[in-house]
Scaffold this motif. Structure first.
Motif, PDB file in Angstrom:
ATOM      1  N   GLY A  26     -43.898 -13.926 -59.604  1.00  0.00           N
ATOM      2  CA  GLY A  26     -43.274 -14.227 -58.315  1.00  0.00           C
ATOM      3  C   GLY A  26     -42.334 -15.409 -58.357  1.00  0.00           C
ATOM      4  O   GLY A  26     -42.235 -16.149 -57.382  1.00  0.00           O
ATOM      5  N   ALA A  27     -41.638 -15.596 -59.458  1.00  0.00           N
ATOM      6  CA  ALA A  27     -40.719 -16.736 -59.586  1.00  0.00           C
ATOM      7  C   ALA A  27     -39.439 -16.475 -58.798  1.00  0.00           C
ATOM      8  O   ALA A  27     -38.889 -15.377 -58.847  1.00  0.00           O
ATOM      9  N   PRO A  28     -38.942 -17.473 -58.086  1.00  0.00           N
ATOM     10  CA  PRO A  28     -37.717 -17.305 -57.296  1.00  0.00           C
ATOM     11  C   PRO A  28     -36.455 -17.481 -58.165  1.00  0.00           C
ATOM     12  O   PRO A  28     -35.741 -18.463 -58.046  1.00  0.00           O
ATOM     13  N   PHE A  29     -36.214 -16.525 -59.048  1.00  0.00           N
ATOM     14  CA  PHE A  29     -35.082 -16.634 -59.971  1.00  0.00           C
ATOM     15  C   PHE A  29     -33.731 -16.698 -59.256  1.00  0.00           C
ATOM     16  O   PHE A  29     -32.790 -17.270 -59.773  1.00  0.00           O
ATOM     17  N   ASN A  30     -33.659 -16.120 -58.074  1.00  0.00           N
ATOM     18  CA  ASN A  30     -32.414 -16.190 -57.302  1.00  0.00           C
ATOM     19  C   ASN A  30     -32.471 -17.280 -56.246  1.00  0.00           C
ATOM     20  O   ASN A  30     -31.654 -17.314 -55.333  1.00  0.00           O
ATOM     21  N   GLY A  31     -33.446 -18.149 -56.361  1.00  0.00           N
ATOM     22  CA  GLY A  31     -33.605 -19.223 -55.396  1.00  0.00           C
ATOM     23  C   GLY A  31     -34.548 -18.833 -54.273  1.00  0.00           C
ATOM     24  O   GLY A  31     -34.947 -17.677 -54.149  1.00  0.00           O
ATOM     25  N   ALA A  32     -34.900 -19.810 -53.475  1.00  0.00           N
ATOM     26  CA  ALA A  32     -35.789 -19.597 -52.335  1.00  0.00           C
ATOM     27  C   ALA A  32     -35.168 -20.279 -51.113  1.00  0.00           C
ATOM     28  O   ALA A  32     -35.001 -21.496 -51.105  1.00  0.00           O
ATOM     29  N   GLU A  33     -34.837 -19.496 -50.136  1.00  0.00           N
ATOM     30  CA  GLU A  33     -34.204 -20.014 -48.921  1.00  0.00           C
ATOM     31  C   GLU A  33     -35.069 -21.076 -48.241  1.00  0.00           C
ATOM     32  O   GLU A  33     -34.565 -22.068 -47.724  1.00  0.00           O
ATOM     33  N   LYS A  34     -36.387 -20.903 -48.287  1.00  0.00           N
ATOM     34  CA  LYS A  34     -37.308 -21.862 -47.659  1.00  0.00           C
ATOM     35  C   LYS A  34     -37.208 -23.249 -48.286  1.00  0.00           C
ATOM     36  O   LYS A  34     -37.584 -24.228 -47.671  1.00  0.00           O
ATOM     37  N   ALA A  35     -36.710 -23.325 -49.492  1.00  0.00           N
ATOM     38  CA  ALA A  35     -36.609 -24.614 -50.185  1.00  0.00           C
ATOM     39  C   ALA A  35     -35.691 -25.580 -49.447  1.00  0.00           C
ATOM     40  O   ALA A  35     -35.788 -26.789 -49.633  1.00  0.00           O
ATOM     41  N   ARG A  36     -34.820 -25.072 -48.602  1.00  0.00           N
ATOM     42  CA  ARG A  36     -33.921 -25.943 -47.833  1.00  0.00           C
ATOM     43  C   ARG A  36     -34.696 -26.842 -46.866  1.00  0.00           C
ATOM     44  O   ARG A  36     -34.189 -27.851 -46.409  1.00  0.00           O
ATOM     45  N   TYR A  37     -35.918 -26.457 -46.543  1.00  0.00           N
ATOM     46  CA  TYR A  37     -36.671 -27.150 -45.501  1.00  0.00           C
ATOM     47  C   TYR A  37     -37.840 -27.974 -46.033  1.00  0.00           C
ATOM     48  O   TYR A  37     -38.655 -28.443 -45.249  1.00  0.00           O
ATOM     49  N   VAL A  38     -37.915 -28.127 -47.351  1.00  0.00           N
ATOM     50  CA  VAL A  38     -39.019 -28.902 -47.924  1.00  0.00           C
ATOM     51  C   VAL A  38     -38.459 -30.036 -48.769  1.00  0.00           C
ATOM     52  O   VAL A  38     -37.333 -29.962 -49.261  1.00  0.00           O
ATOM     53  N   PRO A  39     -39.240 -31.104 -48.931  1.00  0.00           N
ATOM     54  CA  PRO A  39     -38.735 -32.283 -49.652  1.00  0.00           C
ATOM     55  C   PRO A  39     -38.820 -32.129 -51.169  1.00  0.00           C
ATOM     56  O   PRO A  39     -39.537 -31.291 -51.692  1.00  0.00           O
ATOM     57  N   GLY A  40     -38.062 -32.963 -51.842  1.00  0.00           N
ATOM     58  CA  GLY A  40     -38.179 -33.092 -53.285  1.00  0.00           C
ATOM     59  C   GLY A  40     -36.977 -32.587 -54.051  1.00  0.00           C
ATOM     60  O   GLY A  40     -36.249 -31.703 -53.595  1.00  0.00           O
ATOM     61  N   ARG A  41     -36.782 -33.179 -55.211  1.00  0.00           N
ATOM     62  CA  ARG A  41     -35.693 -32.765 -56.089  1.00  0.00           C
ATOM     63  C   ARG A  41     -35.875 -31.311 -56.525  1.00  0.00           C
ATOM     64  O   ARG A  41     -34.918 -30.564 -56.611  1.00  0.00           O
ATOM     65  N   SER A  42     -37.128 -30.921 -56.779  1.00  0.00           N
ATOM     66  CA  SER A  42     -37.387 -29.544 -57.213  1.00  0.00           C
ATOM     67  C   SER A  42     -36.953 -28.544 -56.140  1.00  0.00           C
ATOM     68  O   SER A  42     -36.410 -27.485 -56.464  1.00  0.00           O
ATOM     69  N   ALA A  43     -37.170 -28.875 -54.882  1.00  0.00           N
ATOM     70  CA  ALA A  43     -36.756 -27.981 -53.797  1.00  0.00           C
ATOM     71  C   ALA A  43     -35.237 -27.823 -53.797  1.00  0.00           C
ATOM     72  O   ALA A  43     -34.719 -26.720 -53.628  1.00  0.00           O
ATOM     73  N   GLU A  44     -34.523 -28.924 -54.015  1.00  0.00           N
ATOM     74  CA  GLU A  44     -33.061 -28.848 -54.095  1.00  0.00           C
ATOM     75  C   GLU A  44     -32.632 -27.921 -55.227  1.00  0.00           C
ATOM     76  O   GLU A  44     -31.637 -27.221 -55.137  1.00  0.00           O
ATOM     77  N   GLN A  45     -33.410 -27.923 -56.317  1.00  0.00           N
ATOM     78  CA  GLN A  45     -33.049 -27.125 -57.487  1.00  0.00           C
ATOM     79  C   GLN A  45     -33.304 -25.639 -57.309  1.00  0.00           C
ATOM     80  O   GLN A  45     -32.734 -24.836 -58.027  1.00  0.00           O
ATOM     81  N   ILE A  46     -34.185 -25.267 -56.369  1.00  0.00           N
ATOM     82  CA  ILE A  46     -34.468 -23.842 -56.216  1.00  0.00           C
ATOM     83  C   ILE A  46     -33.843 -23.227 -54.966  1.00  0.00           C
ATOM     84  O   ILE A  46     -34.121 -22.101 -54.612  1.00  0.00           O
TER      85      ILE A  46
END
Length: 168
Positions: free
Chosen positions: A142-162
């Motif tokens: 279940g890896a978000p290879f194309n990114g994860a839209e929800k990542a825009r709303y969570v903190p952290g450098r890793s969220a920016e990367q996905i």
């Protein structure tokens, strides 16, 4: 005789707040009990080793079921814990150190298997590029290879990367 609906709601909220003061120590205690009950797997130098990497909002315990099955089938099962908000390249670089150490501990050094769930899937893929000579297999669940839209709303450098479209 008739109480104001606003007052009943206020009383309810106040009561919940009072209850939470009593429940918080119980919740903390229960969480510690759960951590203490997590399966502990001794490292066997003659076994092949599998590392498991958790997803963004999960911890290592989210993969306990898989780890227990792998251990029962004769593998070393090791959780790789990382800070979910860190830069994923730094996480992968740190992961390589753990892999190298496990590889050296084996009686007869064998390649290591990697399993990652969600963002952990991205981490194991990135890690396998750092030390390809030590990696037997890499599995992303279940890896978000194309990114994860929800990542825009969570903190952290890793969220920016996905976030979809990121360079990572």
């Amino acid at each position: 005789e008739h109480s104001c609906p606003q007052m009943r709601f206020s009383d309810l909220v106040r009561g919940m707040r009072e209850d939470s003061r009593h429940l918080l120590p119980q919740i903390r205690s229960h969480s510690q009990d759960l951590l203490a009950q997590r399966p502990q797997f001794p490292f066997h130098t003659e076994r092949e080793t599998v590392f498991l990497a958790h997803g963004y909002a999960a911890r290592g315990c989210s993969l306990d079921f898989i780890a227990a099955k792998l251990y029962k089938e004769g593998y070393n099962a090791i959780h790789f814990q990382y800070y979910l908000w860190d830069d994923l390249h730094h996480v992968a670089a740190a992961f390589t150190k753990h892999i190298s150490e496990a590889h050296q501990q084996q009686e007869r050094p064998r390649k290591i298997h990697l399993i990652g769930h969600s963002m952990g899937g991205l981490v194991v893929c990135d890690t396998s590029r750092y030390v390809p000579s030590l990696i037997a297999t890499t599995t992303a669940l279940g890896a978000p290879f194309n990114g994860a839209e929800k990542a825009r709303y969570v903190p952290g450098r890793s969220a920016e990367q996905i976030v979809p479209g990121s360079a990572y």
